[in-house]
Design an enzyme around this catalytic site. Structure first.
Site, short mmCIF file in Angstrom:
data_model
loop_
_atom_site.label_atom_id
_atom_site.label_comp_id
_atom_site.label_asym_id
_atom_site.label_seq_id
_atom_site.Cartn_x
_atom_site.Cartn_y
_atom_site.Cartn_z
N LYS A 155 0.85 -1.21 0.00
CA LYS A 155 0.00 0.00 0.00
C LYS A 155 0.88 1.25 0.00
O LYS A 155 2.09 1.17 0.27
CB LYS A 155 -0.93 -0.03 1.21
CG LYS A 155 -0.21 -0.02 2.55
CD LYS A 155 -1.13 -0.44 3.67
CE LYS A 155 -0.41 -0.38 5.01
NZ LYS A 155 -1.20 -0.99 6.09
N ARG B 82 -11.00 0.10 14.49
CA ARG B 82 -10.85 0.90 13.27
C ARG B 82 -11.90 0.43 12.28
O ARG B 82 -12.88 1.11 12.05
CB ARG B 82 -9.42 0.75 12.72
CG ARG B 82 -9.15 1.59 11.49
CD ARG B 82 -7.68 1.59 11.11
NE ARG B 82 -7.16 0.26 10.74
CZ ARG B 82 -5.92 0.06 10.31
NH1 ARG B 82 -5.08 1.06 10.19
NH2 ARG B 82 -5.51 -1.15 9.98
N HIS C 18 -6.47 -7.29 12.78
CA HIS C 18 -5.25 -6.48 12.78
C HIS C 18 -4.95 -6.07 14.21
O HIS C 18 -5.85 -5.67 14.95
CB HIS C 18 -5.47 -5.24 11.91
CG HIS C 18 -4.21 -4.50 11.59
ND1 HIS C 18 -3.12 -5.10 11.00
CD2 HIS C 18 -3.86 -3.20 11.76
CE1 HIS C 18 -2.15 -4.19 10.83
NE2 HIS C 18 -2.58 -3.04 11.29
N ARG D 133 1.27 -10.82 7.04
CA ARG D 133 1.12 -9.63 6.20
C ARG D 133 2.16 -8.58 6.53
O ARG D 133 1.83 -7.48 6.95
CB ARG D 133 -0.27 -8.99 6.42
CG ARG D 133 -1.47 -9.89 6.25
CD ARG D 133 -2.75 -9.04 6.27
NE ARG D 133 -2.89 -8.22 7.46
CZ ARG D 133 -3.56 -8.58 8.56
NH1 ARG D 133 -4.19 -9.73 8.61
NH2 ARG D 133 -3.63 -7.76 9.59
N TYR E 68 16.69 30.71 5.13
CA TYR E 68 15.63 31.54 5.71
C TYR E 68 15.86 31.74 7.20
O TYR E 68 16.10 30.77 7.93
CB TYR E 68 14.27 30.88 5.52
CG TYR E 68 13.76 30.91 4.12
CD1 TYR E 68 13.46 32.12 3.49
CD2 TYR E 68 13.54 29.73 3.42
CE1 TYR E 68 12.97 32.15 2.19
CE2 TYR E 68 13.06 29.74 2.11
CZ TYR E 68 12.77 30.96 1.51
OH TYR E 68 12.29 30.97 0.23
N CYS F 8 14.60 24.43 3.02
CA CYS F 8 13.65 25.19 2.20
C CYS F 8 12.73 24.20 1.48
O CYS F 8 12.86 22.99 1.61
CB CYS F 8 14.38 26.04 1.17
SG CYS F 8 15.71 27.05 1.86
N MET F 9 11.81 24.73 0.70
CA MET F 9 10.86 23.86 0.00
C MET F 9 11.59 22.94 -0.99
O MET F 9 11.29 21.76 -1.09
CB MET F 9 9.81 24.68 -0.72
CG MET F 9 8.70 23.82 -1.33
SD MET F 9 7.55 24.75 -2.35
CE MET F 9 6.63 25.66 -1.13
N ASP F 10 12.56 23.50 -1.73
CA ASP F 10 13.17 22.74 -2.82
C ASP F 10 14.67 22.50 -2.62
O ASP F 10 15.28 21.80 -3.42
CB ASP F 10 13.01 23.52 -4.13
CG ASP F 10 11.61 24.05 -4.29
OD1 ASP F 10 10.68 23.25 -4.18
OD2 ASP F 10 11.46 25.27 -4.48
C1 LIG Z 1 -0.45 -1.89 6.72
C2 LIG Z 1 -0.99 -3.15 7.15
C3 LIG Z 1 -0.16 -4.25 7.36
C4 LIG Z 1 1.34 -4.16 7.32
O1 LIG Z 1 1.78 -3.53 8.50
P1 LIG Z 1 3.35 -3.37 8.81
O2 LIG Z 1 3.37 -2.81 10.19
O3 LIG Z 1 3.88 -2.41 7.81
O4 LIG Z 1 3.98 -4.69 8.71
C5 LIG Z 1 -0.76 -5.46 7.65
N1 LIG Z 1 -2.10 -5.56 7.75
C6 LIG Z 1 -2.93 -4.51 7.58
C7 LIG Z 1 -4.39 -4.69 7.73
C8 LIG Z 1 -2.41 -3.27 7.29
O5 LIG Z 1 -3.23 -2.23 7.14
#
Ligand SMILES: *Cc1c(COP(=O)(O)O)cnc(C)c1O
Length: 495
Positions: free
Chosen positions: A153, A251, A280, A336, A380, A427-429
């Site tokens: 993601k 969540r 999770h 995951r 700045y 700075c920004m850039d």
């Molecule tokens: C982002 C996410 C993960 C991965 O989490 P990490 O801490 O980066 O390993 C696993 N499961 C779900 C549902 C997530 O949103």
């Protein structure tokens, strides 16, 4: 920020022991001392002239307090020829052609060969073999039958989702996890065919896309489940999904104690296909394990209740990076990991438990070198003051490139295996760093040049700056720091 007697401002610094060359002057200077530094400086300049250093003519003429700037026998990091301007005529369709009316005719295919890192001298480097190493290292700690979902993601945590997903699948990953429909579509359009799960429930309006792109949603509401099933049914196909259970993070997900009710409510629909069930953890990275264990037992109770009521949970999964590394008993059928895949440890409890290599580094080239007279400020606010013995080097990376402005004056850059303090406000850039050019024993004289490569994040020999350091200074987590760099306008270079 503290006012010093001489009117200079003390730049806030967090890191203990951090000292830039300009700190000396800021620390001690009374008016008398300021005068003395100036005299010393003039003396130093005279001595330099006697020793054969050359004073730039401009400086000599203006009488400004510039330090000696060049000496022939000083080794330099030469600027690669590549970083000089190219002959523009090699980018013309017919070299030298073009009439009075048409003007010169450019060959745009040829112009495309001027790569992104030649258009602007800052970039993010992604080491895909580090990602491969990390996945294999994590897999090495799992039971052989445990599947691996590569979480890519947020554009692969800023590392580039397509490249990371391909690397992961080539390294033995079985599943791809994303956060949004768009992320899933990008991967499918890039030809990635592995099973793909959106980790929370997408909006109802995305249902045709899920079916069209063969992407599984996480399901947590009755309304979504039914609409999704009806849509699939209307075209004679199945509606595969993973059930998300809320075991305490609060969540998203079906609450752990109403999972059976939920499944009974939607199970009339023949198209629904429960492929997997997951939760999770909110505290897998926390020192205290009580809340983690509570979530774990709630999850296992919910799974047992499902089975007792005749629902097969399918692929069971729960562990993010921290849980994967710390708790062998929550591997279930699949893990995951996200963060660990990219080479970072989610919490101190995991340090060293697996051999992880950070995949991201950030680099830039010096665009300008300034010899700044004693007492003058930089950037700045002019918060950094120069001691006259330093060159101020500018690099084209700023807070719009993910280099958080709150890091100003608190980080080091690396050049030629040595660290140099970043000075003045980011700075920004662009931002600046300082090279002390005094000859010191064992170091010799450093002559930074336009085009020299600077490591903003990464390592060279013993010198390193890390995402963890930056995250600590900023009071945030490494995730946010890497995503800021990776999802900025800087180009990514895969190495
Ligand atoms: C982002 C996410 C993960 C991965 O989490 P990490 O801490 O980066 O390993 C696993 N499961 C779900 C549902 C997530 O949103």
């Amino acid at each position: 920020m503290e006012d010093l007697p001489n009117g200079f401002l003390n730049y806030p610094k967090k890191r203990p022991g951090f000292e830039s060359a300009g700190d000396e002057i800021r620390r001690h200077m009374s008016d008398a001392e300021f005068g003395k530094v100036q005299t010393d400086y003039v003396e130093a300049q005279k001595k330099a002239l006697r020793d054969g250093w050359r004073v730039p003519e401009d400086d000599a003429a203006s009488g400004e307090l510039h330090l000696f700037s060049e000496r022939r026998d000083v080794p330099r990091w030469g600027v690669d020829r590549k970083y000089r301007a190219q002959d523009v005529r090699s980018y013309m369709r017919i070299p030298g052609a073009g009439s009075e009316e048409s003007g010169p005719v450019f060959d745009f295919a040829e112009l495309d060969h001027i790569g992104e890192t030649d258009r602007r001298w800052s970039w993010v480097e992604i080491n895909l073999s580090a990602i491969q190493n990390n996945i294999m290292a994590i897999k090495g700690t799992l039971r052989p039958e445990t599947m691996f979902m590569a979480v890519v993601k947020a554009d692969g945590y800023g590392h580039g989702a397509v490249a990371c997903a391909k690397t992961a699948l080539n390294s033995g990953a079985d599943y791809i996890g994303v956060a949004t429909m768009d992320e899933a579509m990008e991967l499918r359009q890039a030809g990635i065919e592995a099973p793909m799960l959106i980790l929370s429930e997408p909006p109802l309006t995305s249902i045709p896309l899920l079916l069209g792109y063969n992407v599984m949603p996480s399901v947590a509401t009755v309304e979504f489940a039914v609409k999704y099933a009806e849509a699939a049914d209307s075209i004679g196909s199945k509606a595969p999904y993973h059930l998300k259970i809320n075991t305490g993070m609060n969540r998203v997900g079906v609450r752990y104690d109403s999972v059976v009710d939920f499944l009974q409510t939607i199970s009339f629909h023949r198209a629904l296909d429960l492929v997997g069930t997951f939760t999770h953890f909110a505290t897998a990275d926390a020192q205290d394990t009580m809340d983690f264990n509570l979530q774990k037992s709630r999850f296992e109770d919910a799974l047992a209740a499902m089975r007792a009521s005749g629902f097969d949970p399918g692929i069971v999964h729960a562990a993010n990076s921290a849980a994967t590394i710390r708790y062998k008993d929550v591997q279930y059928d699949m893990v995951r990991p996200g963060l660990a895949m990219y080479g970072y440890f989610p919490c101190p409890e995991t340090y060293g438990a697996v051999n992880l290599l950070p995949a991201m580094s950030v680099k830039a080239r010096i665009t300008q070198v300034n010899q700044v007279p004693v007492g003058e400020g930089v950037s700045y606010g002019l918060l950094h003051r120069c001691n006259g013995f330093a060159k101020i080097c500018t690099v084209p990376i700023g807070y719009a490139d993910g280099l958080n402005r709150a890091l100003s004056g608190r980080i080091d850059f690396i050049m030629g295996g040595r660290t140099y303090p970043q000075v003045g406000n980011i700075c920004m850039d662009q931002c600046m760093f300082e090279v002390d050019i005094r000859t010191r024993s064992g170091i010799g004289r450093i002559e930074p040049q336009v085009g020299d490569e600077v490591i903003v994040l990464g390592e060279d020999g013993d010198a390193f700056t890390t995402i963890d350091q930056m995250a600590d200074m900023l009071g945030t987590i490494p995730y946010e720091v890497m995503i800021a760099f990776g999802n900025s306008r800087m180009p990514k270079l895969y190495v």
